[in-house]
Design an enzyme around this catalytic site. Structure first.
Site, PDB file in Angstrom:
ATOM      1  CG  MET A   1      -1.816  -1.245   1.311  1.00  0.00           C
ATOM      2  SD  MET A   1      -2.974  -1.407  -0.049  1.00  0.00           S
ATOM      3  CE  MET A   1      -4.154  -0.134   0.358  1.00  0.00           C
TER       4      MET A   1
ATOM      5  CD  GLN B   1       3.294  -2.497   6.469  1.00  0.00           C
ATOM      6  OE1 GLN B   1       3.472  -2.306   5.277  1.00  0.00           O
ATOM      7  NE2 GLN B   1       2.241  -3.161   6.942  1.00  0.00           N
TER       8      GLN B   1
ATOM      9  CB  CYS C   1       6.585  -5.209   0.613  1.00  0.00           C
ATOM     10  SG  CYS C   1       6.470  -4.093  -0.802  1.00  0.00           S
TER      11      CYS C   1
ATOM     12  N   GLY D   1      -4.995 -10.956   2.140  1.00  0.00           N
ATOM     13  CA  GLY D   1      -4.827 -11.371   0.759  1.00  0.00           C
ATOM     14  C   GLY D   1      -6.136 -11.737   0.077  1.00  0.00           C
ATOM     15  N   GLY D   2      -6.545 -10.939  -0.918  1.00  0.00           N
ATOM     16  CA  GLY D   2      -7.712 -11.268  -1.716  1.00  0.00           C
ATOM     17  C   GLY D   2      -9.044 -11.160  -1.001  1.00  0.00           C
TER      18      GLY D   2
ATOM     19  N   GLY E   1      -6.664  -4.765   2.415  1.00  0.00           N
ATOM     20  CA  GLY E   1      -5.854  -3.713   1.820  1.00  0.00           C
ATOM     21  C   GLY E   1      -6.570  -2.985   0.699  1.00  0.00           C
ATOM     22  NE  ARG E   2      -2.769  -3.052  -4.273  1.00  0.00           N
ATOM     23  CZ  ARG E   2      -1.790  -3.140  -3.390  1.00  0.00           C
ATOM     24  NH1 ARG E   2      -1.954  -3.863  -2.299  1.00  0.00           N
ATOM     25  NH2 ARG E   2      -0.654  -2.506  -3.566  1.00  0.00           N
TER      26      ARG E   2
END
Length: 319
Positions: A1, A53, A83, A195-196, A217-218
């Site tokens: 991110m 982070q 990452c 994740g996902g 996240g996204r």
């Protein structure tokens, strides 16, 4: 991110959820300790609880960066070992550290010794040709022996050779079942899955299965209201701060005013608001109105109000 979850993004997300733990974009320990980039530690007090982070691989330097983070007021310090970006690999930190579990354990121990707030680890299930079935439990065991109590696992491998960072977010298959088994094998670990994960229903499903936390996240960036709008009520049984994305958009106006008064530009804030109405009537007009006007000199809060009005007009015409 990286380049996404800056303080304006986090301010928006905090308006939507009072309870969710927010994370900064990854900051390298070298930038803080050797580069003197203390501005990277700036955040709004309204963001709490918020975690810093860090990226790095030098235990002493990470310890110093952790102290700086605690001094700045962060509630948690997180070491990113997941990452896969090129610049992370060249700096010998991020996902490449999955190949050096003893070094990660040493880095964790140095960081935790340096601060009083929790230090956590974010990792992958493995990298390149590693077998996650063997690598991940060994990795978690070494962290546990070093005293680590909180780990976030991105349930994909990272291919450091052959895939771009973007491809690493989609192509390696997800292995949620492995993470579930790790929770059973390491019951004392506070284990979060990542994740996902693209819906609040999925978040609640993982929690119901016994995972201790879920990192989104996204999806939370592109559809913030869909992920966070009901999160406080469904996950924490707490009242939602706002009842609609329109309320959140208007609640951002004072923050926008402050940012402009301090010499900032409107698009630095509104670029994080583009997905606020994702999937709703008029969302495309909202995005276009902000994108076209927010970069113009002298643009201010009236751009947001105009975008809301245009979106409502389109939505009413479609009814």
């Amino acid at each position: 991110m990286m380049d996404w979850t800056d303080r304006h993004c986090r301010y928006l997300h905090r308006l939507i959820s009072r309870q969710a733990l927010l994370y900064t974009e990854m900051v390298t320990s070298s930038a803080l300790v050797r580069g003197g980039a203390v501005h990277l530690l700036e955040f709004n007090t309204e963001e709490h609880p918020v975690a810093l982070q860090l990226g790095g691989s030098d235990p002493a330097e990470l310890a110093q960066a952790a102290r700086m983070g605690q001094g700045a007021g962060y509630d948690e310090i997180n070491l990113n070992v997941g990452c896969p970006s090129d610049r992370v690999q060249s700096g010998a930190f991020g996902a490449v550290l999955m190949k050096s579990p003893d070094l990660v354990a040493t880095c964790f121990a140095a960081m935790q010794e340096a601060v009083d707030v929790p230090v956590t680890i974010k990792c992958r299930i493995g990298v390149d040709d590693q077998d996650p079935e063997h690598v991940l439990p060994d990795f978690l065991r070494r962290l546990s022996e070093a005293g680590c109590r909180r780990v976030i696992v991105h349930a994909r491998k990272a291919w450091l050779e052959g895939l771009s960072p973007k491809e690493n977010r989609d192509i390696p298959p997800l292995d949620y079942e492995l993470v579930r088994r790790m929770k059973a094998e390491f019951p004392a670990l506070h284990l979060s899955i990542n994740g996902g994960i693209a819906s609040l229903d999925a978040v609640c499903g993982f929690l119901d299965e016994g995972l201790d936390g879920v990192m989104v996240g996204r999806a939370a960036y592109h559809q913030p209201w869909d992920i966070l709008g009901e999160a406080d009520a469904r996950v924490w049984d707490a009242p939602a701060p706002y009842q609609s994305p329109e309320d959140v958009a208007r609640a951002m106006l004072p923050n926008i005013e402050r940012h402009l008064t301090d010499g900032g530009r409107l698009h630095q804030v509104t670029r994080h608001m583009l997905g606020l109405f994702a999937g709703r009537p008029g969302a495309r007009h909202w995005r276009r109105a902000l994108s076209e006007a927010a970069h113009l000199p002298q643009s201010g809060p009236e751009v947001v109000e105009a975008a809301l009005a245009q979106m409502h007009a389109v939505a009413q015409a479609a009814e």
